[in-house]
Design a protein around this motif. Structure first.
Motif, PDB file in Angstrom:
ATOM      1  N   ILE A  70       0.805  -1.263   0.358  1.00  0.00           N
ATOM      2  CA  ILE A  70       0.257  -0.167   0.148  1.00  0.00           C
ATOM      3  C   ILE A  70       0.891   1.013   0.242  1.00  0.00           C
ATOM      4  O   ILE A  70       0.754   1.770  -0.377  1.00  0.00           O
ATOM      5  CB  ILE A  70      -0.986   0.051   0.916  1.00  0.00           C
ATOM      6  N   VAL A  71       1.610   1.293   0.546  1.00  0.00           N
ATOM      7  CA  VAL A  71       2.843   2.505   0.758  1.00  0.00           C
ATOM      8  C   VAL A  71       3.591   2.788  -0.864  1.00  0.00           C
ATOM      9  O   VAL A  71       3.436   3.780  -0.646  1.00  0.00           O
ATOM     10  CB  VAL A  71       3.316   2.397   1.744  1.00  0.00           C
ATOM     11  N   ASP A  72       3.699   1.595  -0.934  1.00  0.00           N
ATOM     12  CA  ASP A  72       4.529   1.466  -2.842  1.00  0.00           C
ATOM     13  C   ASP A  72       3.603   2.466  -3.745  1.00  0.00           C
ATOM     14  O   ASP A  72       3.974   3.443  -4.615  1.00  0.00           O
ATOM     15  CB  ASP A  72       4.740   0.566  -3.420  1.00  0.00           C
ATOM     16  N   ARG A  73       2.125   2.611  -2.867  1.00  0.00           N
ATOM     17  CA  ARG A  73       1.331   2.960  -4.194  1.00  0.00           C
ATOM     18  C   ARG A  73       1.080   4.261  -3.364  1.00  0.00           C
ATOM     19  O   ARG A  73       1.739   4.964  -4.999  1.00  0.00           O
ATOM     20  CB  ARG A  73       0.289   2.059  -3.900  1.00  0.00           C
ATOM     21  N   PHE A  74       0.616   4.507  -2.398  1.00  0.00           N
ATOM     22  CA  PHE A  74       0.149   5.522  -2.201  1.00  0.00           C
ATOM     23  C   PHE A  74       1.340   6.350  -1.777  1.00  0.00           C
ATOM     24  O   PHE A  74       0.589   8.286  -2.147  1.00  0.00           O
ATOM     25  CB  PHE A  74      -0.959   5.520  -0.941  1.00  0.00           C
ATOM     26  N   LYS A  75       2.244   6.476  -1.513  1.00  0.00           N
ATOM     27  CA  LYS A  75       3.334   7.471  -1.361  1.00  0.00           C
ATOM     28  C   LYS A  75       3.629   7.808  -2.747  1.00  0.00           C
ATOM     29  O   LYS A  75       4.217   9.273  -2.882  1.00  0.00           O
ATOM     30  CB  LYS A  75       4.497   7.064  -0.578  1.00  0.00           C
ATOM     31  N   GLN A  76       3.833   7.534  -3.768  1.00  0.00           N
ATOM     32  CA  GLN A  76       3.808   8.095  -5.088  1.00  0.00           C
ATOM     33  C   GLN A  76       3.198   8.977  -5.272  1.00  0.00           C
ATOM     34  O   GLN A  76       3.208   9.902  -6.160  1.00  0.00           O
ATOM     35  CB  GLN A  76       3.908   6.876  -5.747  1.00  0.00           C
ATOM     36  N   ILE A  77       1.340   8.912  -4.629  1.00  0.00           N
ATOM     37  CA  ILE A  77       0.242  10.281  -5.276  1.00  0.00           C
ATOM     38  C   ILE A  77      -0.210  11.313  -3.956  1.00  0.00           C
ATOM     39  O   ILE A  77      -0.321  12.106  -4.495  1.00  0.00           O
ATOM     40  CB  ILE A  77      -0.629   9.054  -5.391  1.00  0.00           C
ATOM     41  N   GLU A  78       1.136  11.310  -3.271  1.00  0.00           N
ATOM     42  CA  GLU A  78       1.214  12.184  -2.133  1.00  0.00           C
ATOM     43  C   GLU A  78      -0.652  12.527  -1.151  1.00  0.00           C
ATOM     44  O   GLU A  78      -0.861  13.468  -1.464  1.00  0.00           O
ATOM     45  CB  GLU A  78       1.972  12.787  -2.049  1.00  0.00           C
ATOM     46  N   PRO A  79      -1.074  11.305  -0.762  1.00  0.00           N
ATOM     47  CA  PRO A  79      -2.837  11.725  -0.672  1.00  0.00           C
ATOM     48  C   PRO A  79      -2.774  13.174   0.367  1.00  0.00           C
ATOM     49  O   PRO A  79      -1.803  12.879   1.270  1.00  0.00           O
ATOM     50  CB  PRO A  79      -3.711  10.320   0.106  1.00  0.00           C
ATOM     51  N   LYS A  80      -4.116  13.318   1.116  1.00  0.00           N
ATOM     52  CA  LYS A  80      -4.425  14.210   1.016  1.00  0.00           C
ATOM     53  C   LYS A  80      -5.519  13.781   2.668  1.00  0.00           C
ATOM     54  O   LYS A  80      -5.066  13.733   3.679  1.00  0.00           O
ATOM     55  CB  LYS A  80      -5.050  15.770   1.020  1.00  0.00           C
ATOM     56  N   VAL A  81      -5.562  12.788   2.110  1.00  0.00           N
ATOM     57  CA  VAL A  81      -7.012  11.517   3.610  1.00  0.00           C
ATOM     58  C   VAL A  81      -6.941  10.736   2.458  1.00  0.00           C
ATOM     59  O   VAL A  81      -6.328   9.767   1.914  1.00  0.00           O
ATOM     60  CB  VAL A  81      -8.289  12.720   3.328  1.00  0.00           C
ATOM     61  N   LEU A  82      -6.875   9.914   3.938  1.00  0.00           N
ATOM     62  CA  LEU A  82      -6.226   8.199   4.214  1.00  0.00           C
ATOM     63  C   LEU A  82      -7.964   8.211   4.886  1.00  0.00           C
ATOM     64  O   LEU A  82      -8.232   8.322   6.130  1.00  0.00           O
ATOM     65  CB  LEU A  82      -5.442   7.533   4.824  1.00  0.00           C
ATOM     66  N   ILE A  83      -8.734   6.796   3.576  1.00  0.00           N
ATOM     67  CA  ILE A  83     -10.193   6.558   4.507  1.00  0.00           C
ATOM     68  C   ILE A  83     -10.017   4.981   4.849  1.00  0.00           C
ATOM     69  O   ILE A  83      -9.972   4.457   3.699  1.00  0.00           O
ATOM     70  CB  ILE A  83     -11.351   6.661   3.211  1.00  0.00           C
ATOM     71  N   ALA A  84      -9.927   4.637   5.960  1.00  0.00           N
ATOM     72  CA  ALA A  84      -9.386   3.411   6.539  1.00  0.00           C
ATOM     73  C   ALA A  84     -10.692   2.635   6.966  1.00  0.00           C
ATOM     74  O   ALA A  84     -11.265   3.164   8.173  1.00  0.00           O
ATOM     75  CB  ALA A  84      -8.337   3.333   6.605  1.00  0.00           C
ATOM     76  N   VAL A  85     -10.305   1.213   7.334  1.00  0.00           N
ATOM     77  CA  VAL A  85     -11.124   0.190   7.833  1.00  0.00           C
ATOM     78  C   VAL A  85      -9.931  -0.072   8.642  1.00  0.00           C
ATOM     79  O   VAL A  85      -8.926  -0.215   9.068  1.00  0.00           O
ATOM     80  CB  VAL A  85     -12.123  -1.129   7.176  1.00  0.00           C
ATOM     81  N   ASP A  86     -10.790  -0.806  10.029  1.00  0.00           N
ATOM     82  CA  ASP A  86      -9.427  -1.254  10.834  1.00  0.00           C
ATOM     83  C   ASP A  86      -9.363  -3.178  11.055  1.00  0.00           C
ATOM     84  O   ASP A  86      -8.873  -3.581  11.910  1.00  0.00           O
ATOM     85  CB  ASP A  86     -10.353  -0.973  12.166  1.00  0.00           C
ATOM     86  N   GLY A  87      -9.867  -3.479  10.601  1.00  0.00           N
ATOM     87  CA  GLY A  87     -10.024  -4.701  10.106  1.00  0.00           C
ATOM     88  C   GLY A  87     -11.265  -5.421   8.874  1.00  0.00           C
ATOM     89  O   GLY A  87     -12.026  -4.628   8.904  1.00  0.00           O
ATOM     90  N   TYR A  88     -10.893  -6.395   8.802  1.00  0.00           N
ATOM     91  CA  TYR A  88     -12.352  -6.895   7.647  1.00  0.00           C
ATOM     92  C   TYR A  88     -12.199  -8.982   7.666  1.00  0.00           C
ATOM     93  O   TYR A  88     -11.639  -9.653   8.625  1.00  0.00           O
ATOM     94  CB  TYR A  88     -11.121  -6.427   5.955  1.00  0.00           C
TER      95      TYR A  88
END
Length: 616
Positions: A172-190
């Motif tokens: 995930i970091v390899d993906r999102f770090k490239q695009i420099e997001p302002k907000v992250l919306i996430a789950v605590d589990g699945y």
């Protein structure tokens, strides 16, 4: 064995008459699909303008040229403005979506409720400072909140990007770090296969690696806070090529490519593909098994564009047939491996209301087609092949086409598909490289952080200047149907005889004792190598000398003596990506001496633990 090309289904006069594609062809004055396809690639400006007008796209078409320049720098519909979310939310009433979880949880949202939720989350994003062009990232399962957050992001002209929570932190970091997001919306589990996977720590680690974040919003109390205030449902209309979302290459090797698609290209392509090729519209219920980390999620939610109801399913693919039956699904899609697994298990789906079944992810062999014809009488299977790169299929099916075993029915409208031999000459009726000789609106508008376009050009245009090389083997038949034989960079080249891996798997996986397989040719330029077959045994089965002998005999007789493996090994599992694709190329690199951690991105794999069984 089932003969390739055996006729399994033909459309009746009634099916043809009620097909949405039929009405479109009548509106543009074409009497046959072949005529329409030829027109769509000869006059792409006229064709794509007709799609805009036929579906009455919400936006300003403008009066600029439809297309300027050529690949790889073609630009579409200059002077046009629109917004994906405005088109997806144009209906004011009726059911918007159905959500089903593997634990039995079920939710239904009406269009009024979806519009209200999008407006609330939009207002919350505005409070966080999200503006046009900002990136919002989602670490979410296939849940309603993912769709709501995406639509809210798109309504602002901000840019969405998502990854599934079964992805590991480095992936995930390899993906999102490239695009420099302002907000992250996430789950605590699945939840998956009856187990709960806690991702609290993973979310913390991901957020710590993204210094551009102004907020991390977890589903639950933080999500409730984000959506706590009502706001207007407004839409920022943007130019045709304005970034809508960022998808990623599979990420099995190297840093994932951040592929940017535009609002206009996706709206037009998904309207065309979902309506004409999947025959979807108002009254239809659309279900494709996927996660938010695969482009098929983006395709699935496109159901809103054509007025159909998407079924969002979160969990393991335990019994997708039952989900489709329970929800009255009219068009269902799965990966080819799920069809083959159902065939092996002797499944007998019942209670279905399907008018079509889609298959993608890897080539479906003739036996898979035949099983569908037997297990689901009267339901045509539409094999569908394309890629994340264009977020659609280049080749597929329509209700006007017959279904033949192992054969993809047609080249998609607007897709200038060709097959090139090794010298770059077009061929028909023989296997060649799948190419596009003309642009499509849903081709990437760019790769993120690739200002000069070098990485984009190197990915598709490095072999044939001005022609998109996709990396698949394809045979285009004289009637416009085709067969995909797998990736051209993992082909089997034995004594000068080239063969796609799908032909090999078709023979091997016909054996009831074998649950899965992987074939690797270690040959290199000017040097023939070993042909290695790895098999995963069905429950209770063993790889005996007798079985190995039967495998070799079948491959000798049905393929060629050159394609008899030098070695056959039993392994506990075949390495696959999270979207179910076999890792042929990374395994080949490992066998040729590349360290495992360099050859494959373990966090992008469904079962990284099996790789240790594939070392030289």
């Amino acid at each position: 064995m089932v003969a390739e090309g055996a006729l399994l289904w033909e459309p009746t006069a009634e099916v043809i008459a009620r097909a949405r594609l039929t009405r479109y062809l009548e509106s543009v004055g074409h009497t046959t699909y072949a005529q329409a396809w030829q027109w769509s690639v000869d006059d792409p400006g006229g064709f794509w303008t007709s799609v805009w007008r036929y579906f009455d796209v919400v936006g300003d078409l403008g009066d600029g040229p439809v297309i300027t320049g050529t690949m790889p720098g073609a630009e579409w519909f200059s002077g046009t403005s629109l917004n994906y979310a405005e088109n997806a939310l144009r209906r004011a009433d009726g059911t918007a979506l159905v959500f089903v979880c593997e634990d039995g949880t079920r939710r239904v949202l009406s269009m009024a409720e979806l519009r209200s939720e999008v407006a609330r989350v939009r207002a919350g994003l505005v409070r966080l400072g999200v503006r046009r062009g900002d990136r919002v990232a989602g670490y979410l399962g296939n849940v309603p909140e993912a769709l709501i957050a995406f639509l809210a992001t798109a309504s602002l002209g901000a840019i969405w990007s998502s990854g599934s929570p079964d992805f590991g932190v480095p992936s995930i970091v390899d993906r999102f770090k490239q695009i420099e997001p302002k907000v992250l919306i996430a789950v605590d589990g699945y939840r998956y296969n009856g187990r709960w996977f806690d991702r609290t720590q993973a979310v913390q680690e991901i957020a710590a690696e993204l210094p551009t974040l102004v907020a991390t919003v977890r589903l639950g109390a933080e999500w409730d806070e984000l959506r706590s205030e009502e706001g207007p449902l407004e839409f920022e209309r943007v130019p045709f090529g304005h970034p809508l979302w960022i998808l990623y290459s599979s990420g099995t090797t190297g840093l994932p490519k951040p592929i940017v698609h535009g609002h206009g290209g996706i709206v037009l392509e998904h309207l065309k593909s979902l309506s004409f090729h999947q025959d979807l519209g108002e009254g239809d219920v659309f279900f494709w098994y996927t996660t938010t980390g695969w482009m098929m999620w983006n395709y699935l939610i496109g159901a809103l564009l054509v007025g159909a109801v998407p079924v969002l399913y979160d969990g393991a693919p335990v019994d997708l047939w039952q989900v489709a039956a329970d929800e009255g699904v009219t068009y269902m899609g799965v990966g080819a491996p799920y069809i083959l697994a159902s065939m092996k298990l002797g499944k007998h789906p019942a209670g279905l209301a399907l008018k079509g079944l889609g298959s993608t992810g890897s080539p479906l062999p003739p036996e898979g087609f035949a099983w569908v014809a037997e297990a689901l009488p009267g339901v045509p299977v539409g094999s569908f092949s394309g890629g994340t790169d264009v977020c659609t299929g280049f080749v597929g099916w329509t209700p006007l086409h017959p279904v033949r075993a192992g054969v993809i029915s047609c080249l998609s409208l607007g897709a200038a598909i060709g097959s090139f031999d090794t010298s770059g000459k077009p061929v028909v009726g023989e296997v060649g490289e799948l190419v596009l000789t003309g642009p499509m609106p849903s081709m990437p508008v760019m790769f993120w952080n690739d200002s000069g376009g070098d990485r984009y050009r190197d990915s598709y245009f490095d072999v044939y200047p001005g022609v998109w090389r996709h990396g698949d083997w394809i045979k285009i038949n004289p009637d416009g149907s085709c067969v995909i034989y797998g990736r051209s960079d993992s082909t089997l080249n034995r004594g000068g005889v080239r063969m796609g891996t799908s032909e090999f798997y078709r023979v091997v996986e016909r054996f009831d004792a074998i649950a899965d397989s992987l074939v690797i040719d270690t040959g290199q330029l000017g040097q023939e190598g070993r042909l290695l077959l790895y098999v995963t045994m069905a429950e209770g089965q063993e790889l005996t000398d007798e079985l190995a002998g039967s495998l070799r005999k079948a491959l000798r007789e049905e393929l060629s003596p050159r394609h008899v493996p030098n070695e056959i090994h039993a392994v506990p599992g075949i390495p696959r990506t999270l979207s179910g694709k076999k890792l042929e190329v990374p395994v080949r690199k490992i066998l040729l001496g590349t360290p495992v951690e360099e050859a494959a991105n373990l966090d992008a794999m469904a079962n990284p633990e099996v790789l240790r069984h594939f070392t030289p």
